[in-house]
Motif scaffolding. Structure first.
Motif, PDB file in Angstrom:
ATOM      1  N   ALA A  19       0.825  -1.210   0.000  1.00  9.87           N
ATOM      2  CA  ALA A  19       0.000   0.000   0.000  1.00  9.87           C
ATOM      3  C   ALA A  19       0.857   1.259   0.000  1.00  9.87           C
ATOM      4  N   PHE A  20       1.960   1.247   0.780  1.00  7.71           N
ATOM      5  CA  PHE A  20       2.877   2.396   0.828  1.00  7.71           C
ATOM      6  C   PHE A  20       3.520   2.631  -0.528  1.00  7.71           C
ATOM      7  N   THR A  21       3.941   1.544  -1.197  1.00  7.51           N
ATOM      8  CA  THR A  21       4.572   1.655  -2.516  1.00  7.51           C
ATOM      9  C   THR A  21       3.592   2.231  -3.527  1.00  7.51           C
ATOM     10  N   TRP A  22       2.345   1.756  -3.480  1.00  7.78           N
ATOM     11  CA  TRP A  22       1.324   2.283  -4.397  1.00  7.78           C
ATOM     12  C   TRP A  22       1.106   3.775  -4.166  1.00  7.78           C
ATOM     13  N   LEU A  23       0.967   4.173  -2.901  1.00 12.99           N
ATOM     14  CA  LEU A  23       0.720   5.582  -2.581  1.00 12.99           C
ATOM     15  C   LEU A  23       1.913   6.448  -2.973  1.00 12.99           C
ATOM     16  N   LEU A  24       3.128   5.947  -2.726  1.00 12.16           N
ATOM     17  CA  LEU A  24       4.332   6.706  -3.050  1.00 12.16           C
ATOM     18  C   LEU A  24       4.468   6.938  -4.547  1.00 12.16           C
ATOM     19  N   THR A  25       4.258   5.900  -5.338  1.00  8.62           N
ATOM     20  CA  THR A  25       4.402   6.043  -6.792  1.00  8.62           C
ATOM     21  C   THR A  25       3.252   6.824  -7.406  1.00  8.62           C
ATOM     22  N   TYR A  26       2.061   6.693  -6.834  1.00  5.25           N
ATOM     23  CA  TYR A  26       0.881   7.380  -7.392  1.00  5.25           C
ATOM     24  C   TYR A  26       0.889   8.874  -7.038  1.00  5.25           C
ATOM     25  N   ALA A  27       1.144   9.191  -5.763  1.00  8.05           N
ATOM     26  CA  ALA A  27       1.086  10.588  -5.323  1.00  8.05           C
ATOM     27  C   ALA A  27       2.432  11.287  -5.416  1.00  8.05           C
ATOM     28  N   GLY A  28       3.521  10.553  -5.204  1.00  8.59           N
ATOM     29  CA  GLY A  28       4.833  11.186  -5.177  1.00  8.59           C
ATOM     30  C   GLY A  28       5.534  11.230  -6.507  1.00  8.59           C
ATOM     31  N   PHE A  29       5.259  10.246  -7.370  1.00  8.94           N
ATOM     32  CA  PHE A  29       5.961  10.187  -8.657  1.00  8.94           C
ATOM     33  C   PHE A  29       5.012  10.284  -9.850  1.00  8.94           C
ATOM     34  N   ASP A  30       3.752  10.677  -9.577  1.00  5.47           N
ATOM     35  CA  ASP A  30       2.755  10.933 -10.633  1.00  5.47           C
ATOM     36  C   ASP A  30       2.585   9.770 -11.607  1.00  5.47           C
ATOM     37  N   GLN A  31       2.610   8.556 -11.084  1.00  4.53           N
ATOM     38  CA  GLN A  31       2.364   7.396 -11.934  1.00  4.53           C
ATOM     39  C   GLN A  31       0.852   7.190 -12.086  1.00  4.53           C
ATOM     40  N   THR A  32       0.471   6.458 -13.128  1.00  2.00           N
ATOM     41  CA  THR A  32      -0.946   6.170 -13.318  1.00  2.00           C
ATOM     42  C   THR A  32      -1.405   5.183 -12.251  1.00  2.00           C
ATOM     43  N   PHE A  33      -2.730   5.057 -12.121  1.00  2.00           N
ATOM     44  CA  PHE A  33      -3.291   4.150 -11.118  1.00  2.00           C
ATOM     45  C   PHE A  33      -2.804   2.718 -11.341  1.00  2.00           C
ATOM     46  N   TRP A  34      -2.823   2.277 -12.591  1.00  4.52           N
ATOM     47  CA  TRP A  34      -2.455   0.896 -12.894  1.00  4.52           C
ATOM     48  C   TRP A  34      -0.962   0.640 -12.732  1.00  4.52           C
ATOM     49  N   MET A  35      -0.134   1.639 -13.134  1.00  2.00           N
ATOM     50  CA  MET A  35       1.308   1.475 -12.952  1.00  2.00           C
ATOM     51  C   MET A  35       1.658   1.466 -11.461  1.00  2.00           C
ATOM     52  N   SER A  36       0.986   2.313 -10.695  1.00  5.30           N
ATOM     53  CA  SER A  36       1.215   2.336  -9.243  1.00  5.30           C
ATOM     54  C   SER A  36       0.793   1.010  -8.613  1.00  5.30           C
ATOM     55  N   SER A  37      -0.309   0.456  -9.137  1.00  9.63           N
ATOM     56  CA  SER A  37      -0.765  -0.839  -8.642  1.00  9.63           C
ATOM     57  C   SER A  37       0.254  -1.930  -8.935  1.00  9.63           C
ATOM     58  N   LEU A  38       0.853  -1.864 -10.130  1.00 11.56           N
ATOM     59  CA  LEU A  38       1.873  -2.843 -10.499  1.00 11.56           C
ATOM     60  C   LEU A  38       3.084  -2.726  -9.581  1.00 11.56           C
ATOM     61  N   TYR A  39       3.532  -1.480  -9.340  1.00 11.66           N
ATOM     62  CA  TYR A  39       4.669  -1.268  -8.438  1.00 11.66           C
ATOM     63  C   TYR A  39       4.340  -1.743  -7.020  1.00 11.66           C
ATOM     64  N   GLY A  40       3.100  -1.469  -6.607  1.00 13.46           N
ATOM     65  CA  GLY A  40       2.682  -1.903  -5.274  1.00 13.46           C
ATOM     66  C   GLY A  40       2.685  -3.416  -5.152  1.00 13.46           C
ATOM     67  N   LEU A  41       2.236  -4.100  -6.210  1.00 12.07           N
ATOM     68  CA  LEU A  41       2.214  -5.559  -6.224  1.00 12.07           C
ATOM     69  C   LEU A  41       3.632  -6.124  -6.179  1.00 12.07           C
ATOM     70  N   ILE A  42       4.515  -5.518  -6.960  1.00 12.93           N
ATOM     71  CA  ILE A  42       5.911  -5.963  -6.979  1.00 12.93           C
ATOM     72  C   ILE A  42       6.560  -5.728  -5.611  1.00 12.93           C
ATOM     73  N   GLY A  43       6.318  -4.535  -5.055  1.00 16.48           N
ATOM     74  CA  GLY A  43       6.882  -4.219  -3.737  1.00 16.48           C
ATOM     75  C   GLY A  43       6.385  -5.156  -2.658  1.00 16.48           C
ATOM     76  N   GLY A  44       5.081  -5.458  -2.694  1.00 13.65           N
ATOM     77  CA  GLY A  44       4.520  -6.392  -1.715  1.00 13.65           C
ATOM     78  C   GLY A  44       5.108  -7.784  -1.862  1.00 13.65           C
ATOM     79  N   GLY A  45       5.303  -8.208  -3.125  1.00  3.87           N
ATOM     80  CA  GLY A  45       5.883  -9.528  -3.372  1.00  3.87           C
ATOM     81  C   GLY A  45       7.314  -9.623  -2.872  1.00  3.87           C
ATOM     82  N   VAL A  46       8.094  -8.555  -3.125  1.00  3.28           N
ATOM     83  CA  VAL A  46       9.477  -8.526  -2.654  1.00  3.28           C
ATOM     84  C   VAL A  46       9.518  -8.589  -1.127  1.00  3.28           C
ATOM     85  N   MET A  47       8.641  -7.831  -0.465  1.00  4.10           N
ATOM     86  CA  MET A  47       8.593  -7.830   0.994  1.00  4.10           C
ATOM     87  C   MET A  47       8.157  -9.194   1.531  1.00  4.10           C
TER      88      MET A  47
END
Length: 216
Positions: A19-47
């Motif tokens: 959730a933190f990764t999604w919020l960071l990429t979506y609000a902090g790096f102006d990524q799209t909703f779907w790209m932020s979701s992908l980053y969030g999924l990857i970040g969660g998987g790594v964790m």
């Protein structure tokens, strides 16, 4: 480590990080909703897998085991769980009041050995004879005992077989108790050493005169 507890800890760490990764990429790096979701999924998987790896390494280091040894032990403990379930089902289906106490004691000893090895896998190597010989004998005899005792008509030969089986289970109970004591041998030696040290300290303290204590 208990598999359920391990997965709970992995999930507990992965979800907030995702959730933190999604919020960071979506609000902090102006990524799209779907790209932020992908980053969030990857970040969660790594964790998730990272926490699992770290926790497993800690278990291996604590028990001084290699990954291969740990997998070998876990596989055998899993098989033992199924055997123990069969033993419980068989022994508690027998309607023989006089042998109930002995059957309960046998199940208790078997489960104690299993719990001890699940908590401290390193001990498994001191219990291999139990897992690869004694437990199999208990399974076979308990199921035979349950089958014979469930027969409606009991002739002299059947009664003799029941008696022999019951007597053998008693002997196996003593053997399993020895297996457990062998596993706890080092703990008992350490405890006896600590008791001796404590007794010596108490003795030395009692030898000090009261006047000397007051001066201190």
């Amino acid at each position: 480590m208990n598999k359920f507890l391990l997965r709970f800890m992995q999930t507990g760490a992965a979800l907030p990080f995702s959730a933190f990764t999604w919020l960071l990429t979506y609000a902090g790096f102006d990524q799209t909703f779907w790209m932020s979701s992908l980053y969030g999924l990857i970040g969660g998987g790594v964790m998730f897998f990272g926490v699992g790896y770290i926790l497993q390494r800690r278990v291996l280091e604590k028990n001084r085991l290699t990954k291969k040894e740990y997998k070998y032990i876990q596989r055998n403990l899993k098989e033992a769980n199924m055997k123990i379930s069969r033993v419980q089902k068989s022994l508690f289906s027998i309607r023989h009041i006089r042998s109930l106490k002995q059957r309960i004691e046998l199940v208790r000893l078997v489960k104690n050995i299993q719990k001890l090895n699940a908590r401290e896998p390193r001990r498994f190597f001191k219990a291999e004879q139990f897992y690869f010989s004694h437990l199999d004998s208990i399974v076979e005899l308990s199921e035979k005992y349950a089958f014979l005792s469930s027969q409606p008509g009991k002739n002299r030969e059947l009664e003799r077989s029941l008696y022999d089986t019951q007597d053998t289970l008693k002997e196996l109970t003593k053997i399993v108790e020895k297996d457990l004591n062998y596993m706890l041998e080092e703990d008992l030696d350490h405890l006896n050493f600590e008791i001796d040290v404590a007794k010596y300290s108490i003795k030395k303290q009692n030898e000090i005169p009261d006047e000397t204590r007051r001066l201190k």
